[in-house]
Scaffold this motif. Structure first.
Motif, PDB file in Angstrom:
ATOM      1  N   VAL A  22       0.740  -1.077  -0.032  1.00  0.00           N
ATOM      2  CA  VAL A  22      -0.024  -0.028   0.047  1.00  0.00           C
ATOM      3  C   VAL A  22       0.899   1.274  -0.053  1.00  0.00           C
ATOM      4  O   VAL A  22       1.854   1.356   0.784  1.00  0.00           O
ATOM      5  N   VAL A  23       0.736   2.192  -1.088  1.00  0.00           N
ATOM      6  CA  VAL A  23       1.426   3.540  -1.079  1.00  0.00           C
ATOM      7  C   VAL A  23       0.236   4.620  -1.086  1.00  0.00           C
ATOM      8  O   VAL A  23      -0.581   4.549  -1.450  1.00  0.00           O
ATOM      9  N   ILE A  24       0.665   5.342  -0.005  1.00  0.00           N
ATOM     10  CA  ILE A  24      -0.050   6.533   0.284  1.00  0.00           C
ATOM     11  C   ILE A  24       0.601   7.832  -0.496  1.00  0.00           C
ATOM     12  O   ILE A  24       1.629   8.282  -0.131  1.00  0.00           O
ATOM     13  N   LYS A  63      -6.444   5.097   8.994  1.00  0.00           N
ATOM     14  CA  LYS A  63      -6.389   3.759   8.844  1.00  0.00           C
ATOM     15  C   LYS A  63      -5.677   3.287   7.564  1.00  0.00           C
ATOM     16  O   LYS A  63      -5.073   2.450   7.702  1.00  0.00           O
ATOM     17  N   ALA A  64      -5.844   4.380   6.622  1.00  0.00           N
ATOM     18  CA  ALA A  64      -5.249   3.701   5.181  1.00  0.00           C
ATOM     19  C   ALA A  64      -3.520   3.846   5.579  1.00  0.00           C
ATOM     20  O   ALA A  64      -2.851   2.985   5.139  1.00  0.00           O
ATOM     21  N   VAL A  65      -3.229   4.968   6.273  1.00  0.00           N
ATOM     22  CA  VAL A  65      -1.804   5.119   6.237  1.00  0.00           C
ATOM     23  C   VAL A  65      -1.233   3.895   7.161  1.00  0.00           C
ATOM     24  O   VAL A  65      -0.235   3.715   7.139  1.00  0.00           O
ATOM     25  N   LYS A  67      -1.764   1.079   7.073  1.00  0.00           N
ATOM     26  CA  LYS A  67      -1.518  -0.056   6.411  1.00  0.00           C
ATOM     27  C   LYS A  67      -0.550   0.067   5.262  1.00  0.00           C
ATOM     28  O   LYS A  67       0.034  -1.060   4.731  1.00  0.00           O
ATOM     29  N   ALA A  68      -0.051   1.206   5.357  1.00  0.00           N
ATOM     30  CA  ALA A  68       1.042   1.658   4.156  1.00  0.00           C
ATOM     31  C   ALA A  68       2.345   1.232   4.466  1.00  0.00           C
ATOM     32  O   ALA A  68       2.840   1.039   5.666  1.00  0.00           O
ATOM     33  N   SER A  69       2.729   0.778   3.467  1.00  0.00           N
ATOM     34  CA  SER A  69       4.507   0.641   3.340  1.00  0.00           C
ATOM     35  C   SER A  69       5.258   1.806   2.898  1.00  0.00           C
ATOM     36  O   SER A  69       6.493   1.932   3.343  1.00  0.00           O
ATOM     37  N   LEU A  70       4.686   2.590   2.254  1.00  0.00           N
ATOM     38  CA  LEU A  70       5.304   3.817   1.741  1.00  0.00           C
ATOM     39  C   LEU A  70       4.507   5.121   1.722  1.00  0.00           C
ATOM     40  O   LEU A  70       3.114   4.949   1.310  1.00  0.00           O
ATOM     41  N   PHE A  71       4.964   6.195   1.975  1.00  0.00           N
ATOM     42  CA  PHE A  71       4.258   7.449   2.049  1.00  0.00           C
ATOM     43  C   PHE A  71       4.912   8.510   1.218  1.00  0.00           C
ATOM     44  O   PHE A  71       6.201   8.807   1.368  1.00  0.00           O
ATOM     45  N   ILE A  72       4.384   9.013   0.208  1.00  0.00           N
ATOM     46  CA  ILE A  72       5.257   9.753  -0.717  1.00  0.00           C
ATOM     47  C   ILE A  72       4.679  11.112  -0.597  1.00  0.00           C
ATOM     48  O   ILE A  72       3.571  11.637  -0.887  1.00  0.00           O
ATOM     49  N   ALA A  73       5.674  12.032  -0.146  1.00  0.00           N
ATOM     50  CA  ALA A  73       5.519  13.526   0.152  1.00  0.00           C
ATOM     51  C   ALA A  73       5.611  14.184  -1.010  1.00  0.00           C
ATOM     52  O   ALA A  73       6.329  13.840  -1.982  1.00  0.00           O
ATOM     53  N   ALA A  74       4.915  15.430  -1.090  1.00  0.00           N
ATOM     54  CA  ALA A  74       5.297  16.619  -2.231  1.00  0.00           C
ATOM     55  C   ALA A  74       5.725  17.996  -1.792  1.00  0.00           C
ATOM     56  O   ALA A  74       5.661  18.700  -2.627  1.00  0.00           O
TER      57      ALA A  74
END
Length: 284
Positions: A22-24, A63-65, A67-74
């Motif tokens: 899961v990628v956010i 909740k989604a975060v 479960k995530a493996s990666l968070f892509i910031a901008a």
């Protein structure tokens, strides 16, 4: 025989239960870049919708975060406050800065803010609206996906190459489309198009001042400029108030059109922007 069938069924079930990473992404355009590179190997969703400057995560976002493996910031302001909390809720969460290695412009904040010595300069975060910088963001995302999932390195690299080629082809077309414009100014409500304007030798003029509705004297100066420059189109932001744009349009005869800096399909959104600005500034 029954044991073999049971074992095969168990393996099939186990493989189906292995979820994709899961990628956010913090915003929709970054979700688009992640999807373009990650394809069917990952599951991506974005968080902030509408006015990202006032974004706060909802319970479903948290909740989604988790479960995530990666968070892509901008490089957005809300990320500074929330990324530490995201990492606290997801112990193994890896954060990648898609805007890494990108030199930032100063965000246009209005004349009063420019002359206010106490005013803190803000970096303009809207780097994805320059296709060359979007390529840099996509490369950073590709590197992060490869670090997370080395087995699919070639898949991610191939997808990145295709996305890069698409953005390069768009850029050449955009330069040709905008090359002949004599009036290179365009009026927007929110100053999100600075990187786009700089890349294509255009001048963005913002109605909004310091993140707020303009004051009466500021509206008057913008009104005069629109008349003096014979501006025929005012671009409003669908994520923000359109009141000032409508007032200026009613007093100048200009029409209001929408440009969305946060649209999901980044490539299509950039094509729309080029077409709209060319049409607005071409002799009628």
């Amino acid at each position: 025989m029954l044991k073999k069938i049971f074992f095969a069924a168990a393996l099939l079930l186990a493989s189906e239960l292995i979820a994709k990473p899961v990628v956010i992404a913090s915003i929709a355009p970054v979700e688009y870049l992640a999807n373009a590179v990650g394809g069917d190997k990952i599951e991506v969703q974005s968080l902030a919708k509408g006015d990202v400057h006032s974004y706060e995560p909802k319970p479903n976002d948290m909740k989604a975060v988790a479960k995530a493996s990666l968070f892509i910031a901008a490089g957005l302001e809300f990320e500074e406050a929330w990324i530490p909390r995201f990492k606290a809720s997801a112990k193994n969460l890896v954060v990648v800065k898609s805007d890494a290695k990108i030199a930032k412009l100063k965000e246009e904040r209005g004349e009063q803010a420019e002359h206010d010595e106490k005013h803190e300069a803000h970096a303009d975060p809207h780097v994805w609206l320059n296709p060359m910088l979007a390529i840099t963001m996509a490369r950073n995302i590709s590197d992060a996906l490869i670090d997370m999932d080395k087995a699919n390195k070639d898949f991610y690299l191939e997808n990145f190459q295709k996305l890069m080629n698409d953005l390069l082809a768009f850029d050449e077309s955009a330069k040709e489309s905008l090359a002949g414009l004599k009036n290179r100014k365009f009026v927007v409500y929110h100053p999100a198009w600075g990187y786009f304007a700089a890349h294509y030798d255009l001048e963005q003029i913002s109605i909004e001042r310091s993140g707020k509705e303009p004051k009466i004297d500021e509206m008057a100066s913008t009104l005069k400029m629109i008349k003096d420059e014979n501006i025929k189109v005012i671009f409003a932001d669908p994520n923000r108030s359109q009141k000032s744009a409508q007032i200026l349009a009613s007093q100048t005869g200009a029409k209001v059109e929408l440009l969305d800096p946060l649209g999901y399909n980044l490539l299509e959104n950039l094509k729309i922007a080029v077409g709209a600005i060319k049409d607005a500034n071409s002799p009628k």
